[in-house]
Scaffold this active site. Structure first.
Site, PDB file in Angstrom:
ATOM      1  CB  SER A  11      -0.908   0.012   1.226  1.00 24.28           C
ATOM      2  OG  SER A  11      -0.171   0.332   2.394  1.00 24.28           O
ATOM      3  CE  LYS A  81      -3.922   2.730  12.114  1.00 21.57           C
ATOM      4  NZ  LYS A  81      -4.599   1.684  11.346  1.00 21.57           N
ATOM      5  CG  ASP A  82      -2.246  -2.008  11.129  1.00 20.17           C
ATOM      6  OD1 ASP A  82      -3.343  -1.682  11.603  1.00 20.17           O
ATOM      7  OD2 ASP A  82      -1.773  -1.503  10.094  1.00 20.17           O
ATOM      8  NE  ARG A 127      -9.368   2.865  17.742  1.00 19.68           N
ATOM      9  CZ  ARG A 127      -9.429   4.103  17.247  1.00 19.68           C
ATOM     10  NH1 ARG A 127      -9.871   5.091  17.996  1.00 19.68           N
ATOM     11  NH2 ARG A 127      -9.030   4.355  16.018  1.00 19.68           N
ATOM     12  NE  ARG A 128     -10.239   5.428  13.368  1.00 18.51           N
ATOM     13  CZ  ARG A 128      -9.326   5.003  12.490  1.00 18.51           C
ATOM     14  NH1 ARG A 128      -9.683   4.191  11.493  1.00 18.51           N
ATOM     15  NH2 ARG A 128      -8.063   5.375  12.599  1.00 18.51           N
ATOM     16  NE  ARG A 145     -10.448  -4.290   5.313  1.00 15.86           N
ATOM     17  CZ  ARG A 145     -10.012  -5.476   4.893  1.00 15.86           C
ATOM     18  NH1 ARG A 145     -10.861  -6.450   4.635  1.00 15.86           N
ATOM     19  NH2 ARG A 145      -8.721  -5.682   4.724  1.00 15.86           N
ATOM     20  N   GLY A 146      -9.581  -0.411   2.413  1.00 13.68           N
ATOM     21  CA  GLY A 146      -8.772  -0.002   1.277  1.00 13.68           C
ATOM     22  C   GLY A 146      -7.751   1.033   1.697  1.00 13.68           C
ATOM     23  NE  ARG A 151      -9.375   2.691   4.523  1.00 13.15           N
ATOM     24  CZ  ARG A 151      -9.262   2.134   5.721  1.00 13.15           C
ATOM     25  NH1 ARG A 151      -9.793   2.717   6.773  1.00 13.15           N
ATOM     26  NH2 ARG A 151      -8.630   0.996   5.883  1.00 13.15           N
ATOM     27  CB  CYS A 238      -4.920  -4.923  15.972  1.00 10.29           C
ATOM     28  SG  CYS A 238      -3.323  -5.661  16.194  1.00 10.29           S
TER      29      CYS A 238
END
Length: 305
Positions: A11, A81-82, A127-128, A145-146, A151, A238
């Site tokens: 990515s 975070k991943d 979480r969000r 996602r993406g 996004r 996660c």
């Protein structure tokens, strides 16, 4: 060392992060050739389902870890975070770089409160989702996602009224001007380790360990490890609806935590302060307290769904 090979996702953000680390390693080791080893992970291929149904964000790191264990790469760069709480045998966290902005960013609306009634909000994060639903139960959460460009394009196409992304990724990719509002931790508590980059490598590779430890930022390391200790108490994934954010206050550490149901109906919040030198112990203590206060019931209900 003559060569360092960095395993990375393909990515744009992952490649930026890996090249950022590569440049710093080149400057510290002028005689070393540093190359990227781009790989496609399952998390990048399977974009139509929530990560919680696919095995969590560990899908973004497994192929990178396999490359290191197979000797095809020497290290991997991750968004912290991943990164799941547990590492495969033989691998471990060698360094955490200075943290970027750990907060979440709202794009498409000036605030959560200002969203229109019944607004469609895009995110892939439970979480969000839970924090939006707790504040605005009328909002509809739709999977998003993406990569960042994908996004943003979906928002521009009118598929969502607003979307939520990590501020750090937007800033690193030059999209800071697209941010409508940075959400303070009081409004949306960040993910464990959000905004920080971590370097993973083989624990028996002393040369690579020595090379990358020069990039470690002690302050960020302390804060992220405290957050990860809390996350580990919550199951270590996660993709669970768990948030944690640590701040240094002189010689002390202030750690806030949150766990909740994705619909925002049940939320457990707590915080703890103590010596910064005991950050991981504070994270464990806070995590256990939150589980006892109802967090375990929330997580058990998720497992039964």
């Amino acid at each position: 060392m003559s060569e360092l090979r960095i395993a990375t996702r393909r990515s744009p953000l992952a490649l930026w992060q890996a090249e950022h680390v590569a440049e710093r390693l080149r400057s510290l080791n002028p005689g070393t050739r540093v190359e990227l080893v781009p790989l496609v992970t399952k998390g990048d291929q399977l974009l139509d389902s929530p990560l919680s149904r696919l095995g969590g964000k560990g899908l973004f790191v497994k192929e990178l870890e396999r490359a290191m264990l197979d000797g095809e790469a020497d290290l991997a760069v991750h968004s912290m975070k991943d990164v799941p709480a547990a590492f495969p045998d033989g691998l471990g966290l060698a360094a955490i770089l200075a943290r970027e902005d750990p907060r979440d960013a709202l794009i498409g609306a000036p605030s959560i409160e200002a969203l229109p009634q019944g607004a469609c909000v895009g995110t892939a994060s439970l979480r969000r989702q839970l924090q939006v639903q707790a504040a605005r139960p009328d909002c509809r959460i739709r999977l998003l996602r993406g990569n960042i460009n994908t996004r943003l394009a979906k928002l521009e196409a009118g598929e969502y009224d607003a979307i939520l992304l990590a501020a750090s990724g937007l800033k690193r990719m030059g999209f800071e001007d697209r941010i409508s509002r940075i959400l303070e931790p009081e409004d949306m508590l960040p993910a464990v380790g959000q905004g920080a980059l971590g370097i993973e490598c083989r624990l028996d590779d002393t040369a690579t360990l020595a090379a990358v430890q020069a990039l470690n930022d002690d302050e960020s390391n302390l804060r992220v490890r405290a957050e990860r200790a809390l996350g580990h108490c919550m199951g270590g994934s996660c993709q669970l609806p768990v948030a944690a954010y640590a701040l240094r206050e002189g010689n002390d550490l202030w750690l806030r935590g949150l766990v909740g149901s994705p619909d925002g109906q049940r939320v457990v919040r707590d915080e703890i302060r103590g010596p910064a030198s005991a950050g991981e112990a504070l994270g464990q203590e806070l995590g256990q307290r939150m589980l006892a206060a109802g967090g375990q019931d929330i997580l058990d209900a998720l497992d039964s769904d």
